[in-house]
Design a protein around this motif. Structure first.
Motif, PDB file in Angstrom:
ATOM      1  N   HIS A 217     -23.338   5.525  31.643  1.00 54.99           N
ATOM      2  CA  HIS A 217     -23.732   4.290  32.344  1.00 54.99           C
ATOM      3  C   HIS A 217     -24.798   3.544  31.536  1.00 54.99           C
ATOM      4  CE1 HIS A 217     -24.321   2.446  36.633  1.00 54.99           C
ATOM      5  NE2 HIS A 217     -23.774   1.603  35.779  1.00 54.99           N
ATOM      6  N   SER A 218     -24.546   3.476  30.250  1.00 53.27           N
ATOM      7  CA  SER A 218     -25.547   2.944  29.323  1.00 53.27           C
ATOM      8  C   SER A 218     -25.949   1.507  29.643  1.00 53.27           C
ATOM      9  CB  SER A 218     -24.997   3.004  27.893  1.00 53.27           C
ATOM     10  OG  SER A 218     -25.836   2.299  27.008  1.00 53.27           O
ATOM     11  N   THR A 219     -27.239   1.268  29.560  1.00 56.15           N
ATOM     12  CA  THR A 219     -27.753  -0.086  29.767  1.00 56.15           C
ATOM     13  C   THR A 219     -27.451  -0.981  28.565  1.00 56.15           C
ATOM     14  OG1 THR A 219     -29.887   0.667  28.883  1.00 56.15           O
ATOM     15  CG2 THR A 219     -29.602   0.700  31.266  1.00 56.15           C
ATOM     16  N   ASN A 220     -26.998  -0.385  27.444  1.00 51.72           N
ATOM     17  CA  ASN A 220     -26.677  -1.164  26.253  1.00 51.72           C
ATOM     18  C   ASN A 220     -25.188  -1.453  26.112  1.00 51.72           C
ATOM     19  OD1 ASN A 220     -29.288  -1.489  25.266  1.00 51.72           O
ATOM     20  ND2 ASN A 220     -29.270   0.520  24.252  1.00 51.72           N
ATOM     21  N   ALA A 221     -24.386  -1.073  27.095  1.00 48.71           N
ATOM     22  CA  ALA A 221     -22.965  -1.417  27.060  1.00 48.71           C
ATOM     23  C   ALA A 221     -22.805  -2.925  27.242  1.00 48.71           C
ATOM     24  CB  ALA A 221     -22.228  -0.667  28.165  1.00 48.71           C
ATOM     25  N   PRO A 222     -21.702  -3.518  26.773  1.00 54.68           N
ATOM     26  CA  PRO A 222     -21.520  -4.971  26.901  1.00 54.68           C
ATOM     27  C   PRO A 222     -21.610  -5.477  28.339  1.00 54.68           C
ATOM     28  CG  PRO A 222     -19.947  -4.079  25.341  1.00 54.68           C
ATOM     29  CD  PRO A 222     -20.623  -2.908  25.971  1.00 54.68           C
ATOM     30  N   GLU A 223     -21.086  -4.698  29.304  1.00 58.16           N
ATOM     31  CA  GLU A 223     -21.148  -5.088  30.712  1.00 58.16           C
ATOM     32  C   GLU A 223     -21.724  -3.922  31.511  1.00 58.16           C
ATOM     33  OE1 GLU A 223     -17.312  -6.420  32.028  1.00 58.16           O
ATOM     34  OE2 GLU A 223     -17.155  -7.968  30.482  1.00 58.16           O
ATOM     35  N   PRO A 224     -23.011  -3.662  31.397  1.00 58.57           N
ATOM     36  CA  PRO A 224     -23.614  -2.440  31.950  1.00 58.57           C
ATOM     37  C   PRO A 224     -23.631  -2.341  33.466  1.00 58.57           C
ATOM     38  CG  PRO A 224     -25.316  -3.928  31.149  1.00 58.57           C
ATOM     39  CD  PRO A 224     -23.998  -4.511  30.718  1.00 58.57           C
ATOM     40  N   ASN A 225     -23.479  -3.449  34.159  1.00 59.31           N
ATOM     41  CA  ASN A 225     -23.555  -3.411  35.620  1.00 59.31           C
ATOM     42  C   ASN A 225     -22.203  -3.605  36.287  1.00 59.31           C
ATOM     43  OD1 ASN A 225     -26.439  -3.073  35.763  1.00 59.31           O
ATOM     44  ND2 ASN A 225     -26.642  -5.220  35.145  1.00 59.31           N
ATOM     45  N   ALA A 226     -21.128  -3.601  35.484  1.00 55.86           N
ATOM     46  CA  ALA A 226     -19.786  -3.752  36.044  1.00 55.86           C
ATOM     47  C   ALA A 226     -19.323  -2.434  36.675  1.00 55.86           C
ATOM     48  CB  ALA A 226     -18.821  -4.194  34.955  1.00 55.86           C
ATOM     49  N   MET A 227     -18.244  -2.528  37.478  1.00 57.73           N
ATOM     50  CA  MET A 227     -17.785  -1.369  38.236  1.00 57.73           C
ATOM     51  C   MET A 227     -16.867  -0.469  37.398  1.00 57.73           C
ATOM     52  SD  MET A 227     -16.921  -2.953  41.988  1.00 57.73           S
ATOM     53  CE  MET A 227     -15.542  -3.901  41.352  1.00 57.73           C
ATOM     54  N   CYS A 228     -16.651   0.741  37.950  1.00 56.39           N
ATOM     55  CA  CYS A 228     -15.716   1.686  37.349  1.00 56.39           C
ATOM     56  C   CYS A 228     -14.639   2.087  38.364  1.00 56.39           C
ATOM     57  CB  CYS A 228     -16.461   2.916  36.860  1.00 56.39           C
ATOM     58  SG  CYS A 228     -15.592   3.834  35.578  1.00 56.39           S
ATOM     59  N   THR A 229     -14.556   1.346  39.434  1.00 54.49           N
ATOM     60  CA  THR A 229     -13.535   1.542  40.475  1.00 54.49           C
ATOM     61  C   THR A 229     -12.925   0.187  40.796  1.00 54.49           C
ATOM     62  OG1 THR A 229     -15.191   1.242  42.232  1.00 54.49           O
ATOM     63  CG2 THR A 229     -14.737   3.497  41.514  1.00 54.49           C
ATOM     64  N   GLY A 230     -11.844   0.202  41.587  1.00 54.02           N
ATOM     65  CA  GLY A 230     -11.215  -1.045  41.985  1.00 54.02           C
ATOM     66  C   GLY A 230     -10.318  -1.642  40.915  1.00 54.02           C
ATOM     67  N   GLY A 231      -9.991  -0.826  39.890  1.00 57.19           N
ATOM     68  CA  GLY A 231      -9.123  -1.308  38.815  1.00 57.19           C
ATOM     69  C   GLY A 231      -7.761  -0.651  38.857  1.00 57.19           C
TER      70      GLY A 231
END
Length: 238
Positions: A217-231
């Protein structure tokens, strides 16, 4: 005038011998009635005792079953997922970690990735729902998970045993992590995050957990606050 009938147990006779026989018959009848009542009482008493015994056995069996179920729920319950603090995306201190510089464009169709498994790059606009998969998942959707800060554990089923797969599952966070088989890898196990990857030979390698700690859940990812469910749920999701 017709004489009033005499009840059987009140019969009389003028003959002493006959009267004695009558008296004896009456006593026998009374004793038989008493014995019948006693036998019926004992029968009912035995029935009640059997009923109590049956209910005691049923109750004891049920209690044992409940206790066994409670014990089994603790003994056989899956171990809780390990917890990780949100990583800062810096795994430079972990031996063997490679870093890359990939683009992050949403595209249609298949993508030819620079790394195998991918560790970032252009990807599908729909992300893969994080979790454990028993079948290979689409690269383009899994890479979208990395963009959201997830880690992706992959293993070559031809090089990894069922015990090793179980060990990898035990390292999985409850969210922002995906695990799936990946055929024809040049190493048994690879752990990937956005623009970072670690390849190891064993599920017992302590660096796997170090990598997850650094990149989960890295804060340096391109979209760090996006979800990991609902896809997208790919085939084989547990």
């Amino acid at each position: 005038m017709t004489p009033t009938p005499t009840p059987a147990d009140k019969r009389t006779s003028g003959n002493p011998a006959t009267q004695a026989h009558i008296n004896l018959s009456v006593k026998q009848q009374r004793e038989q009635k008493r014995q019948d009542k006693l036998a019926e009482y004992q029968k009912q008493l035995a029935k009640r005792r059997r009923g109590k015994l049956v209910w005691w056995i049923v109750g004891s069996t049920a209690a044992v079953a409940v206790i066994a179920a409670i014990v089994a729920s603790f003994v056989f319950a899956p171990a809780p997922a390990p917890t990780y603090a949100r990583g800062d995306g810096d795994g430079s201190g972990i031996e063997g970690v490679e870093t890359f510089d990939n683009t992050a464009t949403h595209v249609q169709g298949a993508v030819d990735y620079a790394q195998t498994p991918p560790a970032g790059g252009d990807h599908n606009a729909i992300w893969l729902n994080c979790g454990i998969y028993t079948e290979p998942v689409p690269n383009e959707n899994a890479v979208h998970d990395l963009e959201h800060g997830a880690v992706w554990i992959t293993y070559d089923p031809a090089q990894v045993s069922a015990d090793d797969v179980a060990k990898l599952e035990a390292l999985m966070p409850s969210t922002f992590a995906t695990m799936s088989p990946y055929e024809d890898m040049d190493t048994p196990i690879a752990v990937s995050a956005w623009n970072a990857q670690l390849k190891v030979d064993s599920a017992d390698d302590a660096r796997i957990k170090e990598f997850i700690t650094a990149y989960w859940h890295s804060t340096n990812a391109p979209e760090p606050n996006a979800m990991c469910t609902g896809g997208l749920d790919a085939p084989g999701k547990k």
